[in-house]
Motif scaffolding. Structure first.
Motif, mmCIF file in Angstrom:
data_model
loop_
_atom_site.group_PDB
_atom_site.id
_atom_site.type_symbol
_atom_site.label_atom_id
_atom_site.label_comp_id
_atom_site.label_asym_id
_atom_site.label_seq_id
_atom_site.Cartn_x
_atom_site.Cartn_y
_atom_site.Cartn_z
ATOM 1 N N ILE A 127 0.851 -1.200 0.000
ATOM 2 C CA ILE A 127 0.000 0.000 0.000
ATOM 3 C C ILE A 127 0.885 1.248 0.000
ATOM 4 N N LYS A 128 0.611 2.146 -0.920
ATOM 5 C CA LYS A 128 1.426 3.370 -1.009
ATOM 6 C C LYS A 128 0.950 4.428 -0.007
ATOM 7 N N GLY A 129 1.899 5.192 0.497
ATOM 8 C CA GLY A 129 1.541 6.280 1.403
ATOM 9 C C GLY A 129 1.725 5.905 2.864
ATOM 10 N N LEU A 130 2.138 4.666 3.108
ATOM 11 C CA LEU A 130 2.431 4.252 4.479
ATOM 12 C C LEU A 130 3.909 4.542 4.747
ATOM 13 N N GLU A 131 4.270 4.469 6.018
ATOM 14 C CA GLU A 131 5.663 4.741 6.379
ATOM 15 C C GLU A 131 6.622 3.755 5.704
ATOM 16 N N LYS A 132 6.185 2.496 5.598
ATOM 17 C CA LYS A 132 7.061 1.463 5.076
ATOM 18 C C LYS A 132 6.857 1.270 3.574
ATOM 19 N N PRO A 133 7.944 1.254 2.795
ATOM 20 C CA PRO A 133 7.780 1.117 1.342
ATOM 21 C C PRO A 133 7.633 -0.329 0.881
ATOM 22 N N TYR A 134 7.529 -1.275 1.824
ATOM 23 C CA TYR A 134 7.403 -2.678 1.429
ATOM 24 C C TYR A 134 6.063 -3.251 1.903
ATOM 25 N N SER A 135 5.796 -4.505 1.534
ATOM 26 C CA SER A 135 4.489 -5.103 1.822
ATOM 27 C C SER A 135 4.257 -5.328 3.315
ATOM 28 N N ILE A 136 3.016 -5.110 3.722
ATOM 29 C CA ILE A 136 2.670 -5.308 5.134
ATOM 30 C C ILE A 136 1.638 -6.437 5.264
ATOM 31 N N LYS A 137 1.549 -7.020 6.433
ATOM 32 C CA LYS A 137 0.665 -8.150 6.667
ATOM 33 C C LYS A 137 -0.796 -7.733 6.501
ATOM 34 N N ALA A 138 -1.537 -8.525 5.743
ATOM 35 C CA ALA A 138 -2.982 -8.283 5.609
ATOM 36 C C ALA A 138 -3.667 -9.620 5.892
ATOM 37 N N GLN A 139 -4.133 -10.316 4.878
ATOM 38 C CA GLN A 139 -4.651 -11.670 5.070
ATOM 39 C C GLN A 139 -4.526 -12.452 3.769
ATOM 40 N N ALA A 140 -4.469 -13.776 3.885
ATOM 41 C CA ALA A 140 -4.403 -14.619 2.686
ATOM 42 C C ALA A 140 -5.809 -14.695 2.092
#
Ligand code: ZN
Length: 344
Positions: A127-140
């Protein structure tokens, strides 16, 4: 471990969506997250067939995968109160569906119309616009339904990009093993081998893929799904994302909006394989065979963008130990690396 319960791959599989929803116990309200083009290509007909099967539906068309799109989607979902959410489209649409559904604790079904990266099956969202530029945990996803005909008809560039994201596992797994040896990080052989097997399948079937044969496209879709499952088993993106992804994220920051995720990963894999003293020439050869970019020029970026991204990549995610080490590689070494591998 969160794993998909139904995976359907084939031609005209979209017709099976109402039946699969019913089989999984969803029978009332279904919410669809899609994009402007993918609405026409796929979502529209899925909505019609769900309505015919007695579902009430609502949908949203997203244009990007920013945090604003996710928040907007969340409020639409909250007012509709569906029991199932379907992400129908490319990586961005699926990321928004995955992230918003996870936020509301509602199951989601992934219906990819392209095979450009492993987000179609993983429990992580970019998700763009978050602090982290990499993928974050969501759900499978609870189910993955891939229509090979639709994916085959998407621009070939997406397919080549998918190859790049899969080939990236070649170095990602090496980095994971290294972090295990140096940092005593948890390392799972099963997840690592699953990811590696996907990369090997692409190496083996490059010819089929470049011919855009149905078998080739099926190989990519299956390999991408296996990568997502590997991440679900590992509980992290470790088996699928190492130094080559750090390079990709660094390039996203320094030179945004150039090239697709998997295209950058492929180029990153060539250079990181060189650092690992692995067979970078083979990686380059296969990427060329599937007509994926192997140079800065083909990515549409300048030579210095590549060198800069390489030299700052280790700072993207300091806790993720890779061949780049804790202090990274110097600008001069990065330049030499990019030249030695013909990227610049
Ligand atoms: Zn990736």
């Amino acid at each position: 471990m969160q794993l998909p319960r139904e995976i359907v791959i084939g031609n005209h599989t979209l017709d099976a969506i109402p039946e699969i929803c019913l089989k999984l116990g969803f029978r009332d309200l279904a919410f669809i997250v899609t994009g402007p083009n993918t609405y026409e290509i796929a979502a529209k007909s899925v909505i019609d067939s769900l309505e015919d099967a007695g579902f009430k539906t609502d949908y949203t068309i997203v244009k990007n995968s920013t945090i604003e799109s996710v928040n907007e989607t969340i409020s639409k979902i909250m007012s509709f109160k569906p029991s199932i959410i379907l992400g129908i489209g490319g990586g961005k649409d699926i990321d928004v569906a995955k992230s918003s559904s996870a936020n509301l604790n509602i199951p989601f079904i992934s219906v990819p119309t392209t095979a450009s990266h492993d987000g179609i099956s993983s429990p992580f969202a970019s998700i763009k616009g978050l602090e982290k530029p990499y993928s974050i945990k969501a759900q499978a996803p609870i189910a993955i339904i891939a229509d090979l005909e639709i994916i085959s008809n998407s621009p070939y560039r997406f397919i080549a990009s998918g190859c790049g994201d899969i080939i990236a596992k070649y170095t990602a797994v090496r980095d994971w093993k290294l972090a295990h040896m140096i940092k005593n990080e948890y390392y799972g052989d099963y997840a690592a081998n699953l990811a590696l097997m996907s990369a090997k399948l692409i190496l083996k079937n490059a010819q089929l893929i470049s011919r855009r044969s149905e078998e080739g496209v099926r190989t990519i879709v299956e390999a991408l799904i296996s990568c997502g499952v590997a991440m679900s088993i590992a509980g992290s993106t470790r088996p699928c994302s190492g130094s080559e992804h750090l390079f990709t994220h660094a390039l996203d920051l320094t030179t945004p909006n150039h090239a697709l995720h998997g295209e950058k990963c492929g180029v990153g894999t060539i250079m990181c394989a060189y650092l690992h003293n692995a067979n970078w020439k083979l990686i380059r050869k296969v990427l060329r065979k599937v007509q994926a970019p192997t140079t800065a020029k083909e990515l549409g970026v300048e030579a210095e963008d590549i060198v800069k991204a390489l030299s700052i990549a280790h700072r993207i995610r300091p806790e993720r130990y890779t061949i780049l080490g804790e202090s990274g590689i110097t600008y001069e070494a990065a330049e030499r690396l990019a030249k030695a591998t013909y990227v610049i």
